[in-house]
Design a protein around this motif. Structure first.
Motif, PDB file in Angstrom:
ATOM      1  N   GLU A 112      69.787 -14.636 -44.174  1.00  0.00           N
ATOM      2  CA  GLU A 112      70.333 -14.901 -42.836  1.00  0.00           C
ATOM      3  C   GLU A 112      71.027 -16.271 -42.848  1.00  0.00           C
ATOM      4  OE1 GLU A 112      70.466 -17.140 -39.465  1.00  0.00           O
ATOM      5  OE2 GLU A 112      68.549 -17.314 -40.523  1.00  0.00           O
ATOM      6  N   CYS A 113      72.282 -16.305 -42.389  1.00  0.00           N
ATOM      7  CA  CYS A 113      73.092 -17.544 -42.387  1.00  0.00           C
ATOM      8  C   CYS A 113      73.790 -17.709 -41.054  1.00  0.00           C
ATOM      9  CB  CYS A 113      74.136 -17.508 -43.501  1.00  0.00           C
ATOM     10  SG  CYS A 113      73.502 -17.080 -45.137  1.00  0.00           S
ATOM     11  N   GLY A 114      73.115 -17.350 -39.964  1.00  0.00           N
ATOM     12  CA  GLY A 114      73.689 -17.535 -38.630  1.00  0.00           C
ATOM     13  C   GLY A 114      73.560 -18.988 -38.211  1.00  0.00           C
TER      14      GLY A 114
ATOM     15  N   LEU B 180      68.441 -17.604 -31.426  1.00  0.00           N
ATOM     16  CA  LEU B 180      69.343 -16.693 -32.127  1.00  0.00           C
ATOM     17  C   LEU B 180      68.698 -16.144 -33.408  1.00  0.00           C
ATOM     18  CD1 LEU B 180      72.993 -17.481 -31.906  1.00  0.00           C
ATOM     19  CD2 LEU B 180      72.166 -16.492 -34.017  1.00  0.00           C
ATOM     20  N   LYS B 181      68.031 -17.036 -34.142  1.00  0.00           N
ATOM     21  CA  LYS B 181      67.417 -16.588 -35.403  1.00  0.00           C
ATOM     22  C   LYS B 181      66.243 -15.636 -35.128  1.00  0.00           C
ATOM     23  CE  LYS B 181      68.840 -20.429 -38.438  1.00  0.00           C
ATOM     24  NZ  LYS B 181      69.999 -19.846 -39.122  1.00  0.00           N
ATOM     25  N   VAL B 182      65.444 -15.945 -34.092  1.00  0.00           N
ATOM     26  CA  VAL B 182      64.322 -15.064 -33.742  1.00  0.00           C
ATOM     27  C   VAL B 182      64.868 -13.674 -33.425  1.00  0.00           C
ATOM     28  CG1 VAL B 182      62.544 -14.610 -31.994  1.00  0.00           C
ATOM     29  CG2 VAL B 182      62.823 -16.929 -32.917  1.00  0.00           C
TER      30      VAL B 182
ATOM     31  N   SER C 202      67.944 -21.456 -42.843  1.00  0.00           N
ATOM     32  CA  SER C 202      67.769 -22.579 -41.919  1.00  0.00           C
ATOM     33  C   SER C 202      67.510 -23.920 -42.601  1.00  0.00           C
ATOM     34  CB  SER C 202      66.593 -22.281 -40.981  1.00  0.00           C
ATOM     35  OG  SER C 202      66.433 -23.399 -40.129  1.00  0.00           O
ATOM     36  N   SER C 203      68.159 -24.967 -42.071  1.00  0.00           N
ATOM     37  CA  SER C 203      67.974 -26.316 -42.614  1.00  0.00           C
ATOM     38  C   SER C 203      66.724 -26.969 -42.052  1.00  0.00           C
ATOM     39  CB  SER C 203      69.165 -27.203 -42.260  1.00  0.00           C
ATOM     40  OG  SER C 203      70.358 -26.607 -42.656  1.00  0.00           O
ATOM     41  N   ALA C 204      66.338 -26.598 -40.841  1.00  0.00           N
ATOM     42  CA  ALA C 204      65.248 -27.346 -40.201  1.00  0.00           C
ATOM     43  C   ALA C 204      64.313 -26.503 -39.335  1.00  0.00           C
ATOM     44  CB  ALA C 204      65.836 -28.478 -39.368  1.00  0.00           C
TER      45      ALA C 204
END
Ligand code: NAD
Length: 313
Positions: A88-90, A96-98, A118-120
């Motif tokens: 996943e790269c949104g 949004l990720k959830v 995710s970065s963080a």
């Protein structure tokens, strides 16, 4: 062994980077986005990046062959239903990720690995409310992932050891260097290290110690050059005869005072120093100190020659 099939969610700069990594390794990759304009830009950028890699002799096939394994789509279910691994790269947004992960759960096979770039945002926050989240985790790349092979693999408490192991094996099979991170710390490790330096850099500029461009020079001409050959612990071990323990005896108090100036009271305690010593001793035994410092110097010579002609941004 058959090659795993990949899906990528979000076709921005990191989605593009992962697509190149997976397709370069011979796998099929389906790339999903919500915007056709994003997918069009992705295709342009993909062709350009692959050509640059080919010009620099970094591909084993011609660029068209690699690009032919990558398809783009606006259909999420179609993109992921046959995937062994979804990256996943949104956008970096928790809700949004959830939401994306909840949909991925519906459309993928129970064995599919679901990894977020995710970065963080921690994997716990992304997937804690989801059923069968034992296959969810973060795989945080450096940018661009096709040139910086390291990837932080961050499982949550609910991630199964089997999913983490399979994820690591898949990443290795496509030429990445996966590093498992424990306990989901804020910013994981890559950005914590980067952050430690960046925080200090801002303080030094604020206090008039150095200009921003001179600080960057200290890193590109000094620390960064060295660190591409030996990490900070190996540097300490090779800078002082006697290795890590001698380095701590000589320099530990000074580093502690630097920390105190910034409100950080973390002296290097004996137990941690022994742990570092034991771990570094395995790769750079103190009995081979002379040989290893020579090896470091030889690598630095090659690096120095190479960097002389480099056209930097
Ligand atoms: N840029 C970096 O240096 C870097 C490095 C490591 C990790 N990351 C992480 O990777 C992720 C992507 O970063 P990026 O720089 O590629 O972002 P980006 O803004 O370049 O790309 C995001 C893409 O996601 C698409 N998108 C938006 N909503 C979506 C949805 N609901 N479903 C699918 N796609 C959607 C957008 O159209 C866009 O194409 C972020 O979580 C970021 O923190 C970024």
């Amino acid at each position: 062994l058959s090659k795993p099939t990949f899906a990528i969610i979000g076709s921005g700069s990191i989605g593009l980077g992962w697509a190149i990594v997976f397709a370069r390794a011979g796998s099929k990759v389906a790339v999903y986005d919500i915007e056709q304009s994003a997918l069009d830009r992705f295709s342009d950028q993909l062709a350009r990046r692959l050509d640059l890699l080919a010009e620099n002799e970094m591909l084993e096939e011609n660029p068209q062959e690699i690009a032919s394994r990558i398809t783009t789509t606006l259909d999420l279910e179609g993109a992921v239903k046959n995937a062994d691994y979804v990256q996943e790269c949104g956008p970096e947004n928790i809700d949004l990720k959830v939401n994306i992960f909840a949909q991925l759960m519906k459309f993928t096979a129970p064995s599919t690995i679901l990894a977020s770039s995710s970065s963080a945002i921690t994997p716990s926050r992304i997937a804690e409310g989801l059923a069968s989240n034992e296959r969810c985790l973060v795989v945080h790349p450096g940018n661009p992932p096709y040139l910086i092979a390291i990837a932080e693999v961050v499982p949550a408490k609910f991630t199964s050891a089997d999913a983490t192991d399979r994820c690591i094996a898949i990443l290795k099979s496509v030429g990445m260097v996966p590093i498992q991170i424990n306990h989901e710390p804020e910013g994981f490790v890559f950005n914590r290290l980067q952050g430690a330096m960046l925080r200090e850099a801002y303080c030094l500029v604020r206090d008039g110690v150095i200009s921003a461009s001179d600080l960057d020079l200290i890193v590109t001409q000094g620390l960064g050059k060295r660190w591409s050959i030996v990490g900070p612990f190996a540097t300490s071990a090779l800078n002082v005869r006697g290795g890590i323990k001698s380095h701590v005896e000589r320099m530990g108090a000074s580093y502690h005072r630097m920390g105190l100036e910034r409100g950080q009271d973390d002296p290097w305690d004996e137990i941690t120093v022994s742990q570092v010593h034991q771990s570094i001793e395995k790769v750079l035994p103190d009995s081979e100190w002379d040989k290893n410092t020579e090896k470091r110097d030889l690598a630095l010579m090659k690096m120095t020659k190479f960097l002389q002609d480099l056209d930097r941004p």
